[in-house]
Structure formats: structure tokens, C-alpha cells
Design a protein around this motif. Structure first.
Motif, mmCIF file in Angstrom:
data_model
loop_
_atom_site.group_PDB
_atom_site.id
_atom_site.type_symbol
_atom_site.label_atom_id
_atom_site.label_comp_id
_atom_site.label_asym_id
_atom_site.label_seq_id
_atom_site.Cartn_x
_atom_site.Cartn_y
_atom_site.Cartn_z
ATOM 1 N N ARG A 125 -0.800 5.129 9.135
ATOM 2 C CA ARG A 125 -0.059 4.989 7.856
ATOM 3 C C ARG A 125 -0.859 5.839 6.746
ATOM 4 N NH1 ARG A 125 -0.690 -1.194 6.838
ATOM 5 N NH2 ARG A 125 0.786 -0.789 4.967
ATOM 6 N N ALA A 126 -2.293 6.008 6.645
ATOM 7 C CA ALA A 126 -2.813 6.574 5.483
ATOM 8 C C ALA A 126 -2.575 8.250 5.874
ATOM 9 C CB ALA A 126 -4.360 6.442 5.751
ATOM 10 N N LEU A 127 -2.363 8.766 6.998
ATOM 11 C CA LEU A 127 -2.288 10.127 7.217
ATOM 12 C C LEU A 127 -0.683 10.462 6.929
ATOM 13 C CD1 LEU A 127 -4.169 10.659 10.667
ATOM 14 C CD2 LEU A 127 -4.665 11.602 8.376
ATOM 15 N N ALA A 182 0.607 -1.185 0.090
ATOM 16 C CA ALA A 182 0.020 -0.048 -0.135
ATOM 17 C C ALA A 182 0.799 1.265 0.002
ATOM 18 C CB ALA A 182 -0.890 0.134 1.225
ATOM 19 N N GLU A 183 1.932 1.312 0.881
ATOM 20 C CA GLU A 183 2.712 2.468 0.902
ATOM 21 C C GLU A 183 3.316 2.638 -0.519
ATOM 22 O OE1 GLU A 183 2.447 1.891 5.462
ATOM 23 O OE2 GLU A 183 2.665 0.664 3.719
ATOM 24 N N ASP A 184 4.087 1.852 -1.041
ATOM 25 C CA ASP A 184 4.639 1.680 -2.277
ATOM 26 C C ASP A 184 3.758 2.337 -3.378
ATOM 27 O OD1 ASP A 184 6.862 1.417 -4.115
ATOM 28 O OD2 ASP A 184 6.725 -0.656 -4.173
ATOM 29 N N LEU A 185 2.440 1.648 -3.327
ATOM 30 C CA LEU A 185 1.715 2.097 -4.514
ATOM 31 C C LEU A 185 1.056 3.502 -4.340
ATOM 32 C CD1 LEU A 185 -1.429 0.125 -5.617
ATOM 33 C CD2 LEU A 185 -1.664 2.518 -5.100
ATOM 34 N N LEU A 186 0.935 4.169 -3.045
ATOM 35 C CA LEU A 186 0.334 5.369 -3.142
ATOM 36 C C LEU A 186 1.709 6.396 -3.124
ATOM 37 C CD1 LEU A 186 -1.899 5.277 0.015
ATOM 38 C CD2 LEU A 186 -2.446 5.332 -2.324
ATOM 39 N N PRO A 213 -8.173 -0.237 8.635
ATOM 40 C CA PRO A 213 -8.971 -1.136 9.584
ATOM 41 C C PRO A 213 -9.152 -0.533 11.252
ATOM 42 C CG PRO A 213 -6.972 -1.889 9.328
ATOM 43 C CD PRO A 213 -6.937 -0.852 8.357
ATOM 44 N N ASN A 214 -8.034 0.173 11.671
ATOM 45 C CA ASN A 214 -7.977 0.701 12.892
ATOM 46 C C ASN A 214 -6.943 2.030 12.898
ATOM 47 O OD1 ASN A 214 -5.275 -0.152 12.106
ATOM 48 N ND2 ASN A 214 -5.587 -2.417 13.139
ATOM 49 N N ASP A 215 -6.474 2.225 14.202
ATOM 50 C CA ASP A 215 -5.838 3.325 14.535
ATOM 51 C C ASP A 215 -4.585 3.402 13.825
ATOM 52 O OD1 ASP A 215 -6.648 5.732 15.678
ATOM 53 O OD2 ASP A 215 -6.785 4.650 17.415
ATOM 54 N N ARG A 216 -3.912 2.086 13.689
ATOM 55 C CA ARG A 216 -2.369 1.922 12.810
ATOM 56 C C ARG A 216 -2.694 2.204 11.557
ATOM 57 N NH1 ARG A 216 2.330 3.091 11.778
ATOM 58 N NH2 ARG A 216 3.401 1.470 10.916
ATOM 59 N N GLY A 217 -3.764 1.669 11.024
ATOM 60 C CA GLY A 217 -3.918 1.897 9.319
ATOM 61 C C GLY A 217 -4.054 3.258 9.346
#
Length: 310
Positions: free
Chosen positions: A98-100, A71-75, A91-95
Motif C-alpha cells: 500500500r505504501a509503495l 491512510a490512502e485518502d490522507l496521502l 506492519p507487514n508486506d501488505r502494508g
């Protein structure tokens, strides 16, 4: 290229937003890992075909869905097209962290209307999953992000059987109360029929969740996805989830076959005179291209019908 004759029906929206889920929901169940450069090109082709909402990936743990471990590589590689939204599933706070960190502006969470699927998919009860989502939604909203809530098993569950409408409404209302901007109603195993769709949307409206807050996400397991979509449009919904080429299923529900094919949806909407902004010819070419990379024929009826014309 053959096109449907445009014959509008009364009571339909003038335009529909297609929420393209192919790069995430469509590919997540592939057993062979699709290279990240293929995924990026897939997303770019979808944007070039006129799709304006493309769910790019998911920040789930790699052991849950290995296909989306990049996901990180793709974005990082993705160059956003003007006017295109690229939501991601968290799915959760950790996700969310990563998104932020990657500047994502729109997320989705994934809940369940039934206890068994919640435990199989999230390893939590429905109540526990909603408690987990609460800080995620609040933090996302405080960071200026849009939040979508997916609600799976709205029309039937492979373990629990029929799912009462009032049960779906109860969980849906709670997701909206958490702060979700939109709620996508999922027919995860494709057992819904048009009357059921209409009744659920009416019940949600009566509970204060208006059709303009809803999207629909149909699987075509029993060939009902387009009929169910038309029922939802007639009930006032104007956002429809679909997957280019009909890719996808659900890794946690083996009876869930492919998503509604975006091409099949666009063909129907073109015939109804409903605007989508999608170039069907370009979209079919994209799905044929992806089918070649996956090594199999597209399940979309429209892709197969137009394969020699594009």
C-alpha cells in the motif's frame, strides 16, 4: 512571547532532528474519528512550523487502528512541502504494498523488546515478528526506501516488569541486522529514568549500534521524558521523537500515557542553544488549534503556558 534564556551545556549536539509523531502516534488512540481534512491540515501546519520529519499515518489493518483507516485518502490529499519527509508505519508486506503504491519513500516497522507486548501488539512472538519484518525491510531497501525500526518496551513492560538491558540490546541488534537505517528506542509506559537511558545507549554502542543510528521515544507517564531526553542527547543521540501538544499513547498498553510534547522539547532545546528549525509560536498555535478540534486542553505544559501569548 516568553522565551528561555539560552545557556548551552557542553557535550550536546549542535542540532537535533525532531521526528514528529503527532499525526500517527498522537492520533491513533483517539476514540472519535478525526476527519481526514483535519489531519491533512494538521500535517501542513506542522510542516509550516518548521518540522522536517512528520510521521503521517500507518498502513495497519483498519480493524486494528480505526483512526488510521484513511491512510490512502490522507496521502492522496497531502501536498508534500519542500524538504519535509513523511514516513509511514507499515506492519507487514501488505502494508508495504500500500505504501509503495502511493509513492512513499520512507517507512517504519514496529517491534517489541518483550514477548508479551509482541503477542499483544503483533499477535506474534519476538522471533516470529522479526521473521515477518525481514522480507518487508529487504523489499523496502531494494526499492530505495529508508527504513526505521521502532523498538517498544525498552525500559519496562506492564506485564513483564523490568526489562533487562541485554534483552533490549539483543532485539535491537537483530533489527539493525535486518537492515534498519535507524532504531527508535521506546519507553512505551514512561518508566525510564536518565541513568537507565544512558546505560542502554552505552550497551548498544558496545554491541555495535552507535548513538548516531538511534532515536529516542519517551512517554511522560511519570514526568521523566525531558530528563530522559537530555540523558540521551548527552550520550550522543540527536534524533528525538515527539508529538505536538503531547498527544498520544499506545492502544495496546493502557498504562502508556502521552508522548513527550514537541513544544516542551523545543523549549528545552532552545534554552540549551540546540538548533531545531522549529518556530515555537507557530507550533503552539497548531496544538491549540488541534486541541479545539479534539475538544480538550493540550497536556503540554508549554502550550498551556503560552496559550495567551500566541
Amino acid at each position: 512571547m516568553m522565551n528561555p534564556q539560552r545557556v548551552p551545556m557542553p557535550g550536546l549536539p549542535s542540532s537535533v532532528t525532531i521526528w514528529e509523531v503527532g499525526p500517527r502516534d498522537g492520533l491513533q488512540n483517539e476514540s472519535t474519528i478525526v476527519p481526514v481534512d483535519v489531519k491533512v491540515e494538521f500535517i501542513d501546519r506542522l510542516a509550516a512550523a518548521g518540522l522536517r520529519v512528520i510521521e503521517a499515518t500507518s498502513f495497519v489493518h483498519p480493524s486494528w487502528v480505526p483512526q488510521l483507516a484513511d491512510a490512502e485518502d490522507l496521502l492522496t490529499r497531502l501536498q508534500p512541502a519542500p524538504g519535509v519527509r513523511y514516513p509511514v508505519l507499515v506492519p507487514n508486506d501488505r502494508g508495504l504494498d500500500r505504501a509503495l503504491a502511493l509513492g512513499v519513500r520512507e517507512i517504519a516497522i514496529f517491534g517489541s523488546a518483550t514477548e508479551t507486548f509482541a503477542k499483544n501488539n503483533l499477535n506474534r512472538t519476538v522471533d516470529e515478528s522479526l521473521r515477518m519484518f525481514d522480507p518487508v525491510v529487504r523489499r523496502a531497501r531494494s526499492s530505495g526506501l529508508r527504513v526505521r525500526g521502532y523498538l517498544s518496551m525498552c525500559f519496562g513492560d506492564p506485564w513483564e516488569g523490568e526489562v533487562p538491558i541485554e534483552q533490549v540490546v539483543s532485539v535491537a541488534r537483530r533489527l539493525i541486522d535486518l537492515g534498519c537505517d535507524q532504531l527508535s528506542l521506546g519507553d512505551t509506559i514512561g518508566v525510564g529514568t536518565p541513568g537507565h537511558v544512558s546505560a542502554l545507549i552505552r550497551a548498544l554502542d558496545a554491541a555495535g549500534v552507535a548513538p548516531d543510528r538511534l532515536a529516542v521515544h519517551f512517554h511522560d507517564t511519570y514526568g521523566q521524558a525531558l530528563a530522559n531526553t537530555l540523558a540521551a542527547l548527552q550520550a550522543g543521540v540527536s534524533t528525538v521523537d515527539a508529538s505536538a501538544g503531547g498527544l498520544g499513547g499506545c492502544p495496546y498498553a493502557k498504562s502508556a500515557t502521552g508522548n513527550l510534547a514537541t513544544e516542551d522539547l523545543v523549549w528545552q532545546l532552545n534554552g540549551l542553544g540546540v538548533e531545531t528549525g522549529v518556530d515555537l509560536r507557530a507550533l503552539v498555535r497548531t496544538s491549540l488549534w488541534m486541541a479545539q478540534r479534539l475538544g480538550r486542553q493540550s497536556p503540554s505544559a508549554v502550550v498551556r503556558a503560552l496559550a495567551t501569548e500566541v
